[in-house]
Design an enzyme around this catalytic site. Sequence first.
Site, mmCIF file in Angstrom:
data_model
loop_
_atom_site.group_PDB
_atom_site.id
_atom_site.type_symbol
_atom_site.label_atom_id
_atom_site.label_comp_id
_atom_site.label_asym_id
_atom_site.label_seq_id
_atom_site.Cartn_x
_atom_site.Cartn_y
_atom_site.Cartn_z
ATOM 1 N N CYS A 1 0.836 -1.204 0.000
ATOM 2 C CA CYS A 1 0.000 0.000 0.000
ATOM 3 C C CYS A 1 0.872 1.254 0.000
ATOM 4 O O CYS A 1 0.631 2.193 -0.765
ATOM 5 C CB CYS A 1 -0.934 -0.009 1.207
ATOM 6 S SG CYS A 1 -2.135 1.356 1.216
ATOM 7 N N CYS A 2 1.896 1.265 0.859
ATOM 8 C CA CYS A 2 2.818 2.410 0.911
ATOM 9 C C CYS A 2 3.522 2.601 -0.434
ATOM 10 O O CYS A 2 3.738 3.733 -0.873
ATOM 11 C CB CYS A 2 3.867 2.198 2.001
ATOM 12 S SG CYS A 2 3.268 2.384 3.692
ATOM 13 N N CYS B 1 8.255 3.445 5.531
ATOM 14 C CA CYS B 1 7.275 3.221 4.466
ATOM 15 C C CYS B 1 7.912 2.995 3.110
ATOM 16 O O CYS B 1 7.210 2.688 2.148
ATOM 17 C CB CYS B 1 6.313 4.408 4.384
ATOM 18 S SG CYS B 1 7.118 5.972 4.003
ATOM 19 N N CYS C 1 -0.839 8.527 7.166
ATOM 20 C CA CYS C 1 -2.204 8.283 6.735
ATOM 21 C C CYS C 1 -3.100 8.048 7.963
ATOM 22 O O CYS C 1 -2.656 7.491 8.966
ATOM 23 C CB CYS C 1 -2.259 7.082 5.810
ATOM 24 S SG CYS C 1 -1.460 7.342 4.210
ATOM 25 N N CYS D 1 -3.415 4.558 9.558
ATOM 26 C CA CYS D 1 -2.143 3.967 9.994
ATOM 27 C C CYS D 1 -1.443 4.777 11.078
ATOM 28 O O CYS D 1 -0.277 4.516 11.388
ATOM 29 C CB CYS D 1 -1.204 3.811 8.791
ATOM 30 S SG CYS D 1 -1.865 2.777 7.481
#
Length: 244
Positions: A124-125, A234, A207, A210
């Site tokens: 995702c990162c 990340c 985010c 997170c």
Amino acid sequence: MDKINKIKDKLAEFNQLLEGLSLEESILFVKDNLEGKKVFSTSFGIEDQVLTHFLYPLANDFSFFTLDTGRLFSETYEVFQKTQTKYKGLQIKTYLPEEKDIQSYIDSDGINGFYDSIESRKKCCFVRKVIPLKRALEGVAVWVTGLRAEQSQNRETMPFLEWDEENKLVKFNPLLHYSLSQLEAIVKENNIPINSLYRKGYLSIGCAPCTRALSEGEDFRAGRWWWENGKKECGLHIHIEKNN
């Protein structure tokens, strides 16, 4: 390789010269002594807000950009707006993830798949941060960051200037030896806008899904990806992990 080695040798010399310089002096030194396009990446944390204040008068020499992952806190967008209100005319280019990449991630891992595994979270990162960063750093010679040595163990040995092998550029970390209390003093003295979440215990803000507030005594990075153990990066500064 000889060219890169020469750059590294020059950086070692410059790092000695940067020791003892004030923040303003170090920024001017880099402006005058390093050639090529210079950019500053901001995520609107307290470090980046301090750097914005000092880089703003040099906006013709340093371009500003930010990465909008699509899942930021509303408070982050608020401080984005307040920053542009205070620093008139400041252009902060926004880089967004590619829609096809986001759709692919959601299809394979789910909308919140990053909670399921470290691999999914890093994926995702990568989609939301690393790929857009690559676009932002195209043609860049010097990348200014708000990294500080006390933020995490794998940042303790950072120099002011380092060769970023991953992105093939020079990374400049002017706040290297600054503490949070020093940054807070600068913010207060200069009335610099900061994210309202900071006062609520969010010392490292990423985010929304997170990031959580820190409890008393917790490590600076404990609020990021709190469900994971080990190093918490990340991928934006992955080369630092490789060097340690």
